[in-house]
Design a protein around this motif. Structure first.
Motif, PDB file in Angstrom:
ATOM      1  N   THR A  23      26.763 159.810  26.644  1.00  0.00           N
ATOM      2  CA  THR A  23      25.439 159.943  28.300  1.00  0.00           C
ATOM      3  C   THR A  23      25.483 158.466  28.256  1.00  0.00           C
ATOM      4  O   THR A  23      25.210 156.950  26.887  1.00  0.00           O
ATOM      5  N   PRO A  24      25.572 157.628  28.432  1.00  0.00           N
ATOM      6  CA  PRO A  24      25.871 158.368  30.057  1.00  0.00           C
ATOM      7  C   PRO A  24      27.206 158.600  30.191  1.00  0.00           C
ATOM      8  O   PRO A  24      27.646 158.315  29.186  1.00  0.00           O
ATOM      9  N   VAL A  25      27.917 159.664  30.915  1.00  0.00           N
ATOM     10  CA  VAL A  25      28.834 160.177  31.386  1.00  0.00           C
ATOM     11  C   VAL A  25      30.412 159.431  30.979  1.00  0.00           C
ATOM     12  O   VAL A  25      31.033 159.761  31.094  1.00  0.00           O
ATOM     13  N   ASN A  26      29.917 158.442  32.044  1.00  0.00           N
ATOM     14  CA  ASN A  26      30.761 157.403  32.235  1.00  0.00           C
ATOM     15  C   ASN A  26      30.691 155.648  31.537  1.00  0.00           C
ATOM     16  O   ASN A  26      30.921 155.386  32.148  1.00  0.00           O
ATOM     17  N   GLY A  27      29.779 156.403  30.643  1.00  0.00           N
ATOM     18  CA  GLY A  27      29.747 155.268  29.437  1.00  0.00           C
ATOM     19  C   GLY A  27      31.182 154.480  29.416  1.00  0.00           C
ATOM     20  O   GLY A  27      31.831 155.383  28.861  1.00  0.00           O
ATOM     21  N   ASN A  28      31.964 153.763  28.931  1.00  0.00           N
ATOM     22  CA  ASN A  28      33.448 153.578  28.645  1.00  0.00           C
ATOM     23  C   ASN A  28      33.241 152.905  27.193  1.00  0.00           C
ATOM     24  O   ASN A  28      34.240 150.852  27.756  1.00  0.00           O
ATOM     25  N   ASP A  29      32.234 152.094  26.826  1.00  0.00           N
ATOM     26  CA  ASP A  29      32.521 151.480  25.591  1.00  0.00           C
ATOM     27  C   ASP A  29      33.504 152.116  24.752  1.00  0.00           C
ATOM     28  O   ASP A  29      33.958 152.605  24.652  1.00  0.00           O
ATOM     29  N   PRO A  30      34.076 151.032  23.918  1.00  0.00           N
ATOM     30  CA  PRO A  30      35.750 151.436  23.495  1.00  0.00           C
ATOM     31  C   PRO A  30      34.913 152.265  21.951  1.00  0.00           C
ATOM     32  O   PRO A  30      33.469 152.203  22.024  1.00  0.00           O
ATOM     33  N   ILE A  31      35.131 153.168  21.616  1.00  0.00           N
ATOM     34  CA  ILE A  31      35.146 153.818  20.920  1.00  0.00           C
ATOM     35  C   ILE A  31      36.108 153.768  19.669  1.00  0.00           C
ATOM     36  O   ILE A  31      37.058 153.791  19.580  1.00  0.00           O
ATOM     37  N   THR A  32      35.754 153.799  18.289  1.00  0.00           N
ATOM     38  CA  THR A  32      36.157 154.033  17.369  1.00  0.00           C
ATOM     39  C   THR A  32      36.442 154.927  15.897  1.00  0.00           C
ATOM     40  O   THR A  32      35.422 155.634  16.600  1.00  0.00           O
ATOM     41  N   TYR A  33      37.770 155.589  15.996  1.00  0.00           N
ATOM     42  CA  TYR A  33      37.746 157.059  14.878  1.00  0.00           C
ATOM     43  C   TYR A  33      37.547 157.345  13.833  1.00  0.00           C
ATOM     44  O   TYR A  33      38.467 155.911  13.500  1.00  0.00           O
ATOM     45  N   SER A  34      37.702 157.640  12.966  1.00  0.00           N
ATOM     46  CA  SER A  34      37.731 158.255  11.602  1.00  0.00           C
ATOM     47  C   SER A  34      37.413 158.479  10.750  1.00  0.00           C
ATOM     48  O   SER A  34      36.222 160.071  11.068  1.00  0.00           O
ATOM     49  N   VAL A  35      38.197 159.036   9.338  1.00  0.00           N
ATOM     50  CA  VAL A  35      38.318 160.468   8.702  1.00  0.00           C
ATOM     51  C   VAL A  35      37.970 160.032   8.224  1.00  0.00           C
ATOM     52  O   VAL A  35      38.115 159.040   7.223  1.00  0.00           O
ATOM     53  N   ASN A  36      36.907 161.005   6.976  1.00  0.00           N
ATOM     54  CA  ASN A  36      36.551 160.645   5.763  1.00  0.00           C
ATOM     55  C   ASN A  36      37.403 160.646   4.692  1.00  0.00           C
ATOM     56  O   ASN A  36      37.147 160.649   3.342  1.00  0.00           O
ATOM     57  N   ASN A  37      38.047 162.134   4.800  1.00  0.00           N
ATOM     58  CA  ASN A  37      39.103 161.873   3.822  1.00  0.00           C
ATOM     59  C   ASN A  37      40.866 162.097   4.731  1.00  0.00           C
ATOM     60  O   ASN A  37      41.173 163.378   4.980  1.00  0.00           O
ATOM     61  N   THR A  38      41.755 161.075   4.435  1.00  0.00           N
ATOM     62  CA  THR A  38      43.067 161.690   5.260  1.00  0.00           C
ATOM     63  C   THR A  38      43.520 162.350   3.965  1.00  0.00           C
ATOM     64  O   THR A  38      44.886 162.315   4.508  1.00  0.00           O
ATOM     65  N   LYS A  39      42.961 163.173   3.365  1.00  0.00           N
ATOM     66  CA  LYS A  39      44.511 164.058   2.527  1.00  0.00           C
ATOM     67  C   LYS A  39      43.993 165.353   3.074  1.00  0.00           C
ATOM     68  O   LYS A  39      45.850 165.460   3.158  1.00  0.00           O
TER      69      LYS A  39
END
Length: 172
Positions: free
Chosen positions: A99-115
């Motif tokens: 929100t908004p649909v056209n929002g285009n901030d950079p997004i960083t993805y992560s996971v809590n357990n890389t195992k």
């Protein structure tokens, strides 16, 4: 940024010093609007994205690409929990609702357990081993979304067939 305006001016060079000419302004894309009056124009950023603004005099033209940043004010994943199978890859950027649909901030993805799973910079999660994973997507401004992924073993398929109405098997 969305909502901001910028004034611009096109420099038209003619062979004749006092030549009369008309500047036509146009925009391709929905990120900005343009309000032109002669050689001057105002670009107004409407929404996140890219637009090309063109000034034309006769058969000559020049263009500028305008990139508009629109801050994401909220986001969430389409589901609060997913079940995925090891050795599979899933693009979770397609599950992210902004929100908004056209929002285009950079997004960083992560996971809590890389195992159990890893995630790349584009939100593609690779399931590695059976177990629970929390996936987080976050902007630099602190807006974030989380979902849980249950990584399961799955059932490997070696062969399958489809039976037709006649009862005959079609092998695959």
């Amino acid at each position: 940024k969305a909502g901001e305006s910028r004034d611009v001016e096109v420099n038209v060079i003619t062979v004749e010093k006092d030549a009369k000419y008309e500047v036509k302004w146009s925009v391709n894309g929905s990120a900005v609007t343009v309000d032109g009056n002669g050689t001057k124009a105002t670009f107004t950023a409407v929404q996140g994205g890219t637009a090309t603004v063109t000034a034309t005099v006769g058969d000559k033209s020049d263009s500028i690409v305008v990139n508009v940043n629109q801050e994401i004010t909220a986001m969430h994943f389409a589901q609060t929990e997913y079940t995925c199978y090891k050795k599979h890859k899933v693009d979770f950027s397609e599950e992210l609702v902004k929100t908004p649909v056209n929002g285009n901030d950079p997004i960083t993805y992560s996971v809590n357990n890389t195992k159990f799973a890893t995630v790349d910079k584009n939100g593609v999660v690779t399931m590695k081993k059976k177990g629970p994973v929390v996936l987080t997507a976050a902007t630099d401004l602190g807006i974030y979304a989380q979902t849980t992924i249950a990584v399961e073993d799955g059932i490997p398929t070696k062969k399958m067939h489809i039976e037709t109405n006649s009862g005959k098997k079609k092998k695959n």
